[in-house]
Design a protein around this motif. Structure first.
Motif, PDB file in Angstrom:
ATOM      1  N   LEU A  24       0.893  -1.160  -0.032  1.00 37.91           N
ATOM      2  CA  LEU A  24       0.197  -0.295  -0.014  1.00 37.91           C
ATOM      3  C   LEU A  24       0.719   1.330   0.200  1.00 37.91           C
ATOM      4  O   LEU A  24       0.544   2.308  -0.664  1.00 37.91           O
ATOM      5  CB  LEU A  24      -1.018  -0.008   1.082  1.00 37.91           C
ATOM      6  N   PHE A  25       2.180   1.466   0.817  1.00 36.98           N
ATOM      7  CA  PHE A  25       2.651   2.531   0.813  1.00 36.98           C
ATOM      8  C   PHE A  25       3.525   2.816  -0.582  1.00 36.98           C
ATOM      9  O   PHE A  25       3.582   3.776  -0.834  1.00 36.98           O
ATOM     10  CB  PHE A  25       3.837   2.209   1.758  1.00 36.98           C
ATOM     11  N   VAL A  26       4.122   1.617  -1.151  1.00 37.63           N
ATOM     12  CA  VAL A  26       4.712   1.500  -2.580  1.00 37.63           C
ATOM     13  C   VAL A  26       3.542   2.137  -3.461  1.00 37.63           C
ATOM     14  O   VAL A  26       3.692   3.123  -4.295  1.00 37.63           O
ATOM     15  CB  VAL A  26       5.282   0.197  -2.982  1.00 37.63           C
ATOM     16  N   LYS A  27       2.561   1.721  -3.390  1.00 33.93           N
ATOM     17  CA  LYS A  27       1.212   1.986  -4.494  1.00 33.93           C
ATOM     18  C   LYS A  27       0.821   3.412  -4.304  1.00 33.93           C
ATOM     19  O   LYS A  27       0.865   4.207  -5.473  1.00 33.93           O
ATOM     20  CB  LYS A  27       0.044   1.051  -4.216  1.00 33.93           C
ATOM     21  N   PHE A  43       4.719   0.487 -11.755  1.00 29.12           N
ATOM     22  CA  PHE A  43       5.716   0.074 -10.729  1.00 29.12           C
ATOM     23  C   PHE A  43       6.900   0.102 -11.598  1.00 29.12           C
ATOM     24  O   PHE A  43       7.125  -0.437 -12.533  1.00 29.12           O
ATOM     25  CB  PHE A  43       5.333  -0.984 -10.240  1.00 29.12           C
ATOM     26  N   GLU A  44       7.822   1.014 -11.010  1.00 30.14           N
ATOM     27  CA  GLU A  44       9.347   0.956 -11.570  1.00 30.14           C
ATOM     28  C   GLU A  44       9.914  -0.482 -10.728  1.00 30.14           C
ATOM     29  O   GLU A  44       9.554  -0.948 -10.050  1.00 30.14           O
ATOM     30  CB  GLU A  44       9.973   1.955 -11.373  1.00 30.14           C
ATOM     31  N   ASN A  49      11.529  -4.223  -6.501  1.00 31.77           N
ATOM     32  CA  ASN A  49      12.519  -4.796  -5.538  1.00 31.77           C
ATOM     33  C   ASN A  49      12.254  -4.492  -4.232  1.00 31.77           C
ATOM     34  O   ASN A  49      12.324  -5.369  -3.187  1.00 31.77           O
ATOM     35  CB  ASN A  49      13.772  -4.233  -5.901  1.00 31.77           C
ATOM     36  N   ARG A  50      11.479  -3.424  -3.694  1.00 32.97           N
ATOM     37  CA  ARG A  50      11.141  -3.172  -2.179  1.00 32.97           C
ATOM     38  C   ARG A  50      10.114  -3.993  -1.835  1.00 32.97           C
ATOM     39  O   ARG A  50      10.273  -4.350  -0.787  1.00 32.97           O
ATOM     40  CB  ARG A  50      10.683  -1.531  -2.487  1.00 32.97           C
ATOM     41  N   ILE A  51       9.124  -4.253  -2.724  1.00 30.77           N
ATOM     42  CA  ILE A  51       8.129  -5.288  -2.344  1.00 30.77           C
ATOM     43  C   ILE A  51       8.812  -6.632  -2.204  1.00 30.77           C
ATOM     44  O   ILE A  51       8.227  -7.512  -1.393  1.00 30.77           O
ATOM     45  CB  ILE A  51       6.879  -4.992  -3.426  1.00 30.77           C
TER      46      ILE A  51
END
Length: 74
Positions: A24-27, A43-44, A49-51
């Motif tokens: 949710l934070f990345v989105k 999404f880059e 990679n973070r997820i």
């Protein structure tokens, strides 16, 4: 219920919560970046990679919680 199994179930729950919160934070960040650049949200690789790193970390949480519960309360 065996205490190690109970610890593992707590670990699974925590892992799922971590994955959902991180997604949710990345989105939210992707949508904000797209809004500022007037582009379609995508999404880059760094976002993926973070997820992916949180998902990988979440695989180690249930065994760690099971071992910890077994050592502390078993």
């Amino acid at each position: 219920m065996h205490i190690a199994l109970q610890g593992a179930l707590y670990g699974v729950g925590l892992g799922l919560v971590l994955i959902i919160v991180e997604y949710l934070f990345v989105k939210k960040g992707v949508e904000e970046r797209a809004r500022l650049q007037h582009k379609r949200p995508e999404f880059e690789q760094t976002d993926r990679n973070r997820i992916k790193s949180v998902v990988t970390f979440s695989f180690f949480i249930p065994p760690a919680f099971a071992l910890g519960a077994w050592l502390l309360w078993g």
